[in-house]
Design a protein around this motif. Structure first.
Motif, PDB file in Angstrom:
ATOM      1  N   GLU A 175       4.946   1.517  -5.789  1.00 14.05           N
ATOM      2  CA  GLU A 175       4.787   2.006  -4.425  1.00 14.05           C
ATOM      3  C   GLU A 175       4.696   3.526  -4.438  1.00 14.05           C
ATOM      4  O   GLU A 175       5.533   4.203  -5.033  1.00 14.05           O
ATOM      5  CB  GLU A 175       5.979   1.567  -3.580  1.00 14.05           C
ATOM      6  CG  GLU A 175       5.843   1.892  -2.123  1.00 14.05           C
ATOM      7  CD  GLU A 175       6.983   1.300  -1.320  1.00 14.05           C
ATOM      8  OE1 GLU A 175       6.879   0.122  -0.906  1.00 14.05           O
ATOM      9  OE2 GLU A 175       7.980   2.021  -1.134  1.00 14.05           O
ATOM     10  N   GLY A 214       2.038  10.013   4.813  1.00 12.38           N
ATOM     11  CA  GLY A 214       3.155   9.104   5.055  1.00 12.38           C
ATOM     12  C   GLY A 214       2.796   7.649   4.799  1.00 12.38           C
ATOM     13  O   GLY A 214       3.665   6.786   4.778  1.00 12.38           O
ATOM     14  N   GLU A 215       1.505   7.393   4.612  1.00 13.59           N
ATOM     15  CA  GLU A 215       1.058   6.031   4.318  1.00 13.59           C
ATOM     16  C   GLU A 215       1.631   5.573   2.981  1.00 13.59           C
ATOM     17  O   GLU A 215       1.659   6.333   2.013  1.00 13.59           O
ATOM     18  CB  GLU A 215      -0.473   5.981   4.267  1.00 13.59           C
ATOM     19  CG  GLU A 215      -1.028   4.611   3.926  1.00 13.59           C
ATOM     20  CD  GLU A 215      -2.554   4.629   3.765  1.00 13.59           C
ATOM     21  OE1 GLU A 215      -3.078   3.591   3.314  1.00 13.59           O
ATOM     22  OE2 GLU A 215      -3.190   5.640   4.059  1.00 13.59           O
ATOM     23  N   ILE A 216       2.066   4.326   2.925  1.00 13.67           N
ATOM     24  CA  ILE A 216       2.601   3.735   1.700  1.00 13.67           C
ATOM     25  C   ILE A 216       1.544   2.808   1.125  1.00 13.67           C
ATOM     26  O   ILE A 216       0.922   2.034   1.853  1.00 13.67           O
ATOM     27  CB  ILE A 216       3.897   2.954   1.985  1.00 13.67           C
ATOM     28  CG1 ILE A 216       4.969   3.917   2.517  1.00 13.67           C
ATOM     29  CG2 ILE A 216       4.380   2.235   0.730  1.00 13.67           C
ATOM     30  CD1 ILE A 216       6.217   3.227   3.019  1.00 13.67           C
ATOM     31  N   ILE A 266       3.760   7.082  -1.915  1.00 18.24           N
ATOM     32  CA  ILE A 266       3.664   7.584  -0.549  1.00 18.24           C
ATOM     33  C   ILE A 266       2.666   8.741  -0.524  1.00 18.24           C
ATOM     34  O   ILE A 266       2.835   9.734  -1.235  1.00 18.24           O
ATOM     35  CB  ILE A 266       5.033   8.041  -0.019  1.00 18.24           C
ATOM     36  CG1 ILE A 266       6.017   6.856  -0.043  1.00 18.24           C
ATOM     37  CG2 ILE A 266       4.901   8.613   1.389  1.00 18.24           C
ATOM     38  CD1 ILE A 266       7.415   7.199   0.390  1.00 18.24           C
TER      39      ILE A 266
END
Length: 140
Positions: free
Chosen positions: A105, A111-113, A107
């Motif tokens: 994961e 701010g999008e993951i 970022i």
């Protein structure tokens, strides 16, 4: 999740880079291996960077530490293979591999993951110096 757990033909090939493959790094690796890739965004990943030699190693962790890097969209699966060779973790690379390509994961600066491939360091880190800033390009 390991690369063998995913069907590469079903997923876009996003890659998080944090060291010599970054566009501002003077190693030349970026031009060699990512010249056909599309730059997506600055990004960060939960983990710590350590100086292995003249290059860093990423250790993923659920701590307050972040490793700083960039996300790229690779042109095709062949680019992943070339990067595996560069990182010494292709199937024919000598064992034990120093790195392992994993999905993790990430970022983005927005701010999008998202999920992206990254290369995770596989050896003992007890004698290695941590990069306190989390940014290989700001390691001193």
């Amino acid at each position: 999740m390991y690369d063998s757990d995913l069907d590469d033909t079903q997923n876009p090939h996003y890659l998080f880079v944090y060291g010599t493959l970054r566009k501002e790094c003077e190693s030349g690796a970026h031009k060699e291996y990512l010249r056909r890739a599309d730059y997506v965004s600055p990004a960060k990943i939960r983990g710590q960077l350590f100086m292995v030699d003249y290059y860093p190693g990423l250790v993923l962790s659920e701590t307050e530490h972040w490793a700083i890097g960039e996300i790229y969209l690779l042109e095709d699966e062949a680019q992943l293979h070339d990067l595996d060779v560069y990182e010494g973790c292709a199937k024919k690379s000598p064992q034990p591999h120093e790195y392992e390509r994993r999905m993790a994961e990430v970022i983005l600066s927005s701010g999008e993951i998202m999920q992206a491939w990254t290369y995770v360091y596989q050896h003992d880190i007890t004698e290695l110096k941590m990069i306190d800033s989390g940014d290989f390009l700001n390691r001193y």
